[in-house]
Design a protein around this motif. Structure first.
Motif, PDB file in Angstrom:
ATOM      1  N   ALA A  98       0.820  -1.297  -0.081  1.00  0.00           N
ATOM      2  CA  ALA A  98       0.172   0.064   0.038  1.00  0.00           C
ATOM      3  C   ALA A  98       0.822   1.215  -0.031  1.00  0.00           C
ATOM      4  N   GLN A  99       1.977   1.155   0.581  1.00  0.00           N
ATOM      5  CA  GLN A  99       3.123   2.357   0.502  1.00  0.00           C
ATOM      6  C   GLN A  99       3.986   2.067  -0.627  1.00  0.00           C
ATOM      7  N   ALA A 100       3.792   1.399  -1.632  1.00  0.00           N
ATOM      8  CA  ALA A 100       4.795   1.196  -2.823  1.00  0.00           C
ATOM      9  C   ALA A 100       4.556   2.537  -3.818  1.00  0.00           C
ATOM     10  N   ASP A 101       6.048   2.822  -4.066  1.00  0.00           N
ATOM     11  CA  ASP A 101       6.107   3.817  -5.077  1.00  0.00           C
ATOM     12  C   ASP A 101       7.039   3.317  -6.188  1.00  0.00           C
ATOM     13  N   ASP A 102       7.117   4.402  -6.870  1.00  0.00           N
ATOM     14  CA  ASP A 102       8.247   4.242  -8.199  1.00  0.00           C
ATOM     15  C   ASP A 102       9.568   3.812  -7.822  1.00  0.00           C
ATOM     16  N   GLU A 103      10.197   4.211  -6.630  1.00  0.00           N
ATOM     17  CA  GLU A 103      11.593   3.645  -6.321  1.00  0.00           C
ATOM     18  C   GLU A 103      11.384   2.413  -5.249  1.00  0.00           C
ATOM     19  N   HIS A 104      10.197   2.227  -4.969  1.00  0.00           N
ATOM     20  CA  HIS A 104      10.089   0.972  -4.095  1.00  0.00           C
ATOM     21  C   HIS A 104       8.990   0.211  -4.503  1.00  0.00           C
ATOM     22  N   PRO A 105       8.788  -0.535  -5.516  1.00  0.00           N
ATOM     23  CA  PRO A 105       7.414  -0.849  -6.203  1.00  0.00           C
ATOM     24  C   PRO A 105       7.012  -2.262  -5.633  1.00  0.00           C
ATOM     25  N   ASP A 106       7.989  -3.083  -4.956  1.00  0.00           N
ATOM     26  CA  ASP A 106       7.574  -4.600  -4.748  1.00  0.00           C
ATOM     27  C   ASP A 106       7.974  -5.161  -3.440  1.00  0.00           C
ATOM     28  N   VAL A 107       7.653  -6.077  -3.326  1.00  0.00           N
ATOM     29  CA  VAL A 107       7.892  -7.094  -2.183  1.00  0.00           C
ATOM     30  C   VAL A 107       8.278  -8.512  -2.723  1.00  0.00           C
ATOM     31  N   SER A 108       9.471  -9.049  -1.975  1.00  0.00           N
ATOM     32  CA  SER A 108       9.677 -10.341  -2.541  1.00  0.00           C
ATOM     33  C   SER A 108      10.033 -11.200  -1.722  1.00  0.00           C
ATOM     34  N   LEU A 109      10.195 -12.515  -1.966  1.00  0.00           N
ATOM     35  CA  LEU A 109      10.763 -13.717  -1.078  1.00  0.00           C
ATOM     36  C   LEU A 109      11.569 -14.533  -2.034  1.00  0.00           C
ATOM     37  N   THR A 110      12.685 -14.666  -1.277  1.00  0.00           N
ATOM     38  CA  THR A 110      13.987 -15.354  -2.171  1.00  0.00           C
ATOM     39  C   THR A 110      14.364 -16.679  -1.142  1.00  0.00           C
ATOM     40  N   HIS A 111      14.443 -17.675  -2.001  1.00  0.00           N
ATOM     41  CA  HIS A 111      14.846 -18.987  -1.423  1.00  0.00           C
ATOM     42  C   HIS A 111      16.194 -19.190  -1.532  1.00  0.00           C
ATOM     43  N   GLU A 112      16.701 -20.122  -0.839  1.00  0.00           N
ATOM     44  CA  GLU A 112      18.486 -20.189  -0.744  1.00  0.00           C
ATOM     45  C   GLU A 112      18.905 -20.884  -2.232  1.00  0.00           C
ATOM     46  N   SER A 113      17.914 -21.362  -2.882  1.00  0.00           N
ATOM     47  CA  SER A 113      18.305 -21.804  -4.116  1.00  0.00           C
ATOM     48  C   SER A 113      18.281 -20.953  -5.227  1.00  0.00           C
ATOM     49  N   GLY A 114      18.115 -19.675  -5.083  1.00  0.00           N
ATOM     50  CA  GLY A 114      18.252 -18.570  -5.923  1.00  0.00           C
ATOM     51  C   GLY A 114      16.953 -18.177  -6.310  1.00  0.00           C
ATOM     52  N   TRP A 115      15.781 -18.782  -6.453  1.00  0.00           N
ATOM     53  CA  TRP A 115      14.408 -18.501  -6.888  1.00  0.00           C
ATOM     54  C   TRP A 115      13.878 -17.244  -6.111  1.00  0.00           C
ATOM     55  N   ARG A 124      -0.113 -18.366  -1.079  1.00  0.00           N
ATOM     56  CA  ARG A 124       0.173 -19.688  -1.340  1.00  0.00           C
ATOM     57  C   ARG A 124       1.413 -19.945  -2.088  1.00  0.00           C
ATOM     58  N   LEU A 125       1.931 -19.302  -2.963  1.00  0.00           N
ATOM     59  CA  LEU A 125       3.244 -19.414  -3.564  1.00  0.00           C
ATOM     60  C   LEU A 125       4.198 -19.088  -2.814  1.00  0.00           C
ATOM     61  N   PHE A 126       4.243 -17.893  -1.944  1.00  0.00           N
ATOM     62  CA  PHE A 126       5.234 -17.803  -0.915  1.00  0.00           C
ATOM     63  C   PHE A 126       5.452 -18.824  -0.227  1.00  0.00           C
ATOM     64  N   GLY A 127       4.393 -19.781   0.312  1.00  0.00           N
ATOM     65  CA  GLY A 127       4.497 -20.813   1.166  1.00  0.00           C
ATOM     66  C   GLY A 127       5.391 -21.952   0.305  1.00  0.00           C
ATOM     67  N   LEU A 164       7.381 -21.561  -2.190  1.00  0.00           N
ATOM     68  CA  LEU A 164       8.758 -21.390  -2.384  1.00  0.00           C
ATOM     69  C   LEU A 164       9.554 -21.230  -0.937  1.00  0.00           C
ATOM     70  N   ALA A 165       8.885 -20.867   0.139  1.00  0.00           N
ATOM     71  CA  ALA A 165       9.545 -21.207   1.349  1.00  0.00           C
ATOM     72  C   ALA A 165       9.995 -22.595   1.857  1.00  0.00           C
ATOM     73  N   ALA A 166       9.058 -23.359   1.171  1.00  0.00           N
ATOM     74  CA  ALA A 166       9.273 -24.765   1.632  1.00  0.00           C
ATOM     75  C   ALA A 166      10.175 -25.325   0.619  1.00  0.00           C
ATOM     76  N   GLY A 167      10.761 -24.609  -0.473  1.00  0.00           N
ATOM     77  CA  GLY A 167      11.601 -25.145  -1.392  1.00  0.00           C
ATOM     78  C   GLY A 167      10.684 -26.042  -2.669  1.00  0.00           C
ATOM     79  N   ASP A 168       9.544 -25.934  -2.827  1.00  0.00           N
ATOM     80  CA  ASP A 168       9.034 -26.639  -3.672  1.00  0.00           C
ATOM     81  C   ASP A 168       8.733 -25.952  -5.257  1.00  0.00           C
ATOM     82  N   ILE A 169      10.101 -25.886  -5.721  1.00  0.00           N
ATOM     83  CA  ILE A 169      10.184 -24.995  -6.954  1.00  0.00           C
ATOM     84  C   ILE A 169       9.583 -25.324  -8.071  1.00  0.00           C
ATOM     85  N   ALA A 170       9.348 -26.834  -8.109  1.00  0.00           N
ATOM     86  CA  ALA A 170       8.622 -27.461  -9.267  1.00  0.00           C
ATOM     87  C   ALA A 170       7.210 -27.213  -9.333  1.00  0.00           C
TER      88      ALA A 170
END
Length: 101
Positions: free
Chosen positions: A29-46, A81-84, A86-92
């Protein structure tokens, strides 16, 4: 498995639980042009990045052989759901989705 999230201002949260993931998504809700997203990164790099309006980007910045995928109008519930997954490492399971590349 290890994972982390960036909030909308670029702050890092290590291994957030589902409630924290919801709160970080609320930060869009506070996103702007400089800060447009939220992300989740897994240790695999995804990584899954979420932008306002439901744009979701799926990529592995460490692997140039894989083109990033996009989906538009992704509902909040599906994003969580997708964050969950990815957090579990279910890339497939995430990779099977109809990503536009």
């Amino acid at each position: 498995m290890s994972y982390f999230m960036y909030d909308v201002m670029g702050g890092t949260v290590d291994e957030p639980d589902p409630e924290m993931m919801r709160r970080l998504l609320d930060g869009l809700a506070q996103a702007d042009d400089e800060h447009p997203d939220v992300s989740l990164t897994h240790e695999s790099g995804w990584c899954l990045s979420v932008f306002g309006g439901g744009l979701l980007v799926w990529e592995n910045p460490d692997d140039d052989s894989v083109k990033p995928g996009k989906m538009r109008n992704v509902a909040r519930k599906e994003t969580l759901r997708l964050f969950g997954l990815l957090a579990a490492g279910d890339i497939a399971s995430i990779e099977e989705l109809p990503w536009q590349r």
